[in-house]
Design an enzyme around this catalytic site. Structure first.
Site, PDB file in Angstrom:
ATOM      1  N   HIS A   1      36.819  33.053  43.851  1.00 45.40           N
ATOM      2  CA  HIS A   1      35.905  34.446  42.587  1.00 45.40           C
ATOM      3  C   HIS A   1      34.292  34.989  43.351  1.00 45.40           C
ATOM      4  O   HIS A   1      33.974  33.155  44.069  1.00 45.40           O
ATOM      5  CB  HIS A   1      36.085  33.747  41.558  1.00 45.40           C
ATOM      6  CG  HIS A   1      34.785  35.459  41.101  1.00 45.40           C
ATOM      7  ND1 HIS A   1      33.635  35.072  41.286  1.00 45.40           N
ATOM      8  CD2 HIS A   1      35.680  36.380  40.305  1.00 45.40           C
ATOM      9  CE1 HIS A   1      33.684  36.463  40.113  1.00 45.40           C
ATOM     10  NE2 HIS A   1      34.308  37.201  39.516  1.00 45.40           N
TER      11      HIS A   1
ATOM     12  N   GLY B   1      35.245  41.449  34.172  1.00 46.99           N
ATOM     13  CA  GLY B   1      34.190  40.764  34.091  1.00 46.99           C
ATOM     14  C   GLY B   1      33.666  41.210  32.835  1.00 46.99           C
ATOM     15  O   GLY B   1      34.494  41.120  31.361  1.00 46.99           O
ATOM     16  N   GLY B   2      33.019  42.128  32.585  1.00 51.76           N
ATOM     17  CA  GLY B   2      31.639  41.589  31.554  1.00 51.76           C
ATOM     18  C   GLY B   2      32.833  43.068  30.239  1.00 51.76           C
ATOM     19  O   GLY B   2      32.657  42.207  28.736  1.00 51.76           O
TER      20      GLY B   2
ATOM     21  N   GLU C   1      31.516  34.223  42.532  1.00 52.48           N
ATOM     22  CA  GLU C   1      30.968  33.774  41.763  1.00 52.48           C
ATOM     23  C   GLU C   1      30.485  31.718  42.160  1.00 52.48           C
ATOM     24  O   GLU C   1      29.440  31.220  42.715  1.00 52.48           O
ATOM     25  CB  GLU C   1      30.428  33.907  40.942  1.00 52.48           C
ATOM     26  CG  GLU C   1      29.564  34.514  40.429  1.00 52.48           C
ATOM     27  CD  GLU C   1      30.438  35.812  39.112  1.00 52.48           C
ATOM     28  OE1 GLU C   1      30.657  34.945  37.881  1.00 52.48           O
ATOM     29  OE2 GLU C   1      30.789  36.515  38.740  1.00 52.48           O
TER      30      GLU C   1
ATOM     31  N   GLY D   1      29.708  42.663  38.241  1.00 56.61           N
ATOM     32  CA  GLY D   1      28.389  42.554  37.079  1.00 56.61           C
ATOM     33  C   GLY D   1      27.088  43.492  37.521  1.00 56.61           C
ATOM     34  O   GLY D   1      26.381  43.736  36.744  1.00 56.61           O
TER      35      GLY D   1
ATOM     36  N   SER E   1      33.202  46.432  37.823  1.00 58.33           N
ATOM     37  CA  SER E   1      33.017  46.732  36.551  1.00 58.33           C
ATOM     38  C   SER E   1      33.873  47.526  36.658  1.00 58.33           C
ATOM     39  O   SER E   1      33.001  48.850  36.548  1.00 58.33           O
ATOM     40  CB  SER E   1      31.491  47.977  37.051  1.00 58.33           C
ATOM     41  OG  SER E   1      30.311  47.087  37.232  1.00 58.33           O
TER      42      SER E   1
ATOM     43  N   GLU F   1      37.593  42.644  45.069  1.00 57.83           N
ATOM     44  CA  GLU F   1      36.493  42.445  44.010  1.00 57.83           C
ATOM     45  C   GLU F   1      35.465  42.303  45.257  1.00 57.83           C
ATOM     46  O   GLU F   1      33.973  41.531  45.794  1.00 57.83           O
ATOM     47  CB  GLU F   1      36.046  40.963  43.228  1.00 57.83           C
ATOM     48  CG  GLU F   1      37.457  41.069  42.160  1.00 57.83           C
ATOM     49  CD  GLU F   1      36.377  40.034  41.219  1.00 57.83           C
ATOM     50  OE1 GLU F   1      37.091  41.145  40.164  1.00 57.83           O
ATOM     51  OE2 GLU F   1      36.852  39.189  41.439  1.00 57.83           O
TER      52      GLU F   1
ATOM     53  N   ASN G   1      38.311  38.371  32.693  1.00 60.55           N
ATOM     54  CA  ASN G   1      37.468  36.847  33.631  1.00 60.55           C
ATOM     55  C   ASN G   1      36.076  36.479  32.133  1.00 60.55           C
ATOM     56  O   ASN G   1      35.393  37.516  33.226  1.00 60.55           O
ATOM     57  CB  ASN G   1      37.207  37.089  35.122  1.00 60.55           C
ATOM     58  CG  ASN G   1      36.065  36.050  35.205  1.00 60.55           C
ATOM     59  OD1 ASN G   1      36.155  34.721  34.930  1.00 60.55           O
ATOM     60  ND2 ASN G   1      35.701  36.175  37.078  1.00 60.55           N
ATOM     61  N   TRP G   2      36.689  36.272  31.778  1.00 57.22           N
ATOM     62  CA  TRP G   2      35.151  35.315  30.584  1.00 57.22           C
ATOM     63  C   TRP G   2      33.997  34.674  31.416  1.00 57.22           C
ATOM     64  O   TRP G   2      32.698  34.803  31.023  1.00 57.22           O
ATOM     65  CB  TRP G   2      36.069  34.788  29.463  1.00 57.22           C
ATOM     66  CG  TRP G   2      36.340  35.627  28.622  1.00 57.22           C
ATOM     67  CD1 TRP G   2      37.849  36.175  28.809  1.00 57.22           C
ATOM     68  CD2 TRP G   2      37.296  34.981  27.396  1.00 57.22           C
ATOM     69  NE1 TRP G   2      38.157  36.468  27.763  1.00 57.22           N
ATOM     70  CE2 TRP G   2      38.447  35.998  26.636  1.00 57.22           C
ATOM     71  CE3 TRP G   2      37.010  33.893  26.663  1.00 57.22           C
ATOM     72  CZ2 TRP G   2      38.886  35.793  25.671  1.00 57.22           C
ATOM     73  CZ3 TRP G   2      37.558  33.799  25.844  1.00 57.22           C
ATOM     74  CH2 TRP G   2      38.002  34.709  24.885  1.00 57.22           C
ATOM     75  N   LYS G   3      34.251  34.337  32.249  1.00 58.40           N
ATOM     76  CA  LYS G   3      33.028  33.189  32.985  1.00 58.40           C
ATOM     77  C   LYS G   3      32.252  32.222  32.533  1.00 58.40           C
ATOM     78  O   LYS G   3      33.390  31.555  31.756  1.00 58.40           O
ATOM     79  CB  LYS G   3      32.119  34.240  33.945  1.00 58.40           C
ATOM     80  CG  LYS G   3      32.741  35.612  34.486  1.00 58.40           C
ATOM     81  CD  LYS G   3      31.500  36.279  35.382  1.00 58.40           C
ATOM     82  CE  LYS G   3      32.492  37.150  36.078  1.00 58.40           C
ATOM     83  NZ  LYS G   3      31.781  38.695  36.715  1.00 58.40           N
TER      84      LYS G   3
HETATM   85  P1  PGA Z   1      32.334  42.374  35.738  1.00 54.34           P
HETATM   86  O1  PGA Z   1      33.374  41.356  36.716  1.00 54.34           O
HETATM   87  O2  PGA Z   1      33.727  42.800  35.618  1.00 54.34           O
HETATM   88  O3  PGA Z   1      31.818  41.907  34.999  1.00 54.34           O
HETATM   89  O4  PGA Z   1      32.410  43.356  37.420  1.00 54.34           O
HETATM   90  C1  PGA Z   1      34.045  40.988  37.686  1.00 54.34           C
HETATM   91  C2  PGA Z   1      34.315  39.874  38.188  1.00 54.34           C
HETATM   92  O5  PGA Z   1      33.565  39.162  38.333  1.00 54.34           O
HETATM   93  O6  PGA Z   1      35.521  38.819  38.122  1.00 54.34           O
END
Ligand code: PGA
Length: 253
Positions: free
Chosen positions: A97, A234-235, A99, A173, A213, A167, A10-12
């Site tokens: 998600h 994500g990251g 966010e 994050g 994470s 999640e 997930n590149w956001k």
């Molecule tokens: P993260 O994000 O791996 O940076 O914790 C995961 C996500 O939001 O899908």
């Protein structure tokens, strides 16, 4: 039916164009250098401008959208409709998600409407659920993820494919990862809920990914659990080497 393992990035809202294109190329090359077993799927969810060029033309790499509108067509400035995405080769979409829930106000009802729009267009929804830290501390984890599941999936039928991503919000994050035990316990509860609401076949066929994470150093342990069917990253998905090394942790030797 055996469920697949899904490794998804997930590149956001990242990265800028040049880096995004280089990252995409490195991921495509990395996948072609590995012989992916038939039951391992790799997906990326880049920001919308990248989708048109990549979706439907990336070989084994699934290219998905990070969100979808509940409306199909019409006067909805700024919205991304499911059928439009489908027409550009998009096959999967993230829904709910954390966010989206926290910054953009997506509720369980919004998620449900988006899910139905996605499904009507033939997109595979990846429904994200997870508790916040105060909710976990209050012992409400199962209640929260069950509410999110029930609220969004009211109209789900066993005939329609679904992916779930657990999640925990406090792990996204933050560098804090759920322990494999915490993740496994939530995954087992989600699978039990699927079995209870639909049936055992549907529960067994639905991949439940862990997100929060995930990195090369913890991927193998998390993915080693029988109820953790992949990762939403994500990251660590913004670096081809770390994304691919998480993928390697999912490829049985
Ligand atoms: P993260 O994000 O791996 O940076 O914790 C995961 C996500 O939001 O899908």
């Amino acid at each position: 039916m055996a469920r697949p393992t899904v490794i998804a990035g997930n590149w956001k809202l990242n990265p800028p164009r040049e880096q995004g294109e280089a990252l995409y190329r490195d991921v495509v090359v990395g996948i072609s250098e590995r012989s992916l077993p038939a039951n391992v799927q790799v997906a990326i969810f880049p920001p919308a401008p990248y989708l048109g060029g990549w979706a439907g033309s990336s070989g084994d790499l699934i290219v998905g959208a990070q969100d979808v509108a509940s409306e199909s067509w019409g006067a909805f400035t700024g919205a991304l409709g499911a059928e439009l995405l489908r027409g550009f080769g998009v096959t999967h979409v993230l829904i709910g998600h954390s966010e989206r829930r926290h910054h953009f106000g997506d509720t369980d009802a919004t998620c449900r409407a988006k899910l139905e729009a996605a499904r009507a267009a033939g997109l595979i929804p990846v429904l994200c659920v997870g508790e916040t830290e105060p909710e976990r501390d209050a012992g409400e984890t199962f209640d929260i993820i069950r509410r999110q599941l029930d609220g969004a999936l009211e109209a789900q039928s066993v005939a329609e494919p679904l992916v779930i991503a657990y999640e925990p919000v406090w792990a996204i994050g933050t560098g804090k990862t759920a322990t494999p035990e915490m993740a496994a316990e939530a995954h087992r509860y989600l699978r039990h809920s699927l079995r209870e609401k639909w049936n055992a076949e549907f529960a067994d066929a639905t991949p439940i990914l862990y997100g929060g994470s995930v990195k090369p150093s913890n991927a193998a342990t998390l993915l080693g659990d029988a109820d953790i069917d992949g990762a939403l990253i994500g990251g660590a998905s913004l670096d081809a080497e770390s994304f691919l090394s998480i993928l390697d942790a999912a490829i049985p030797r």
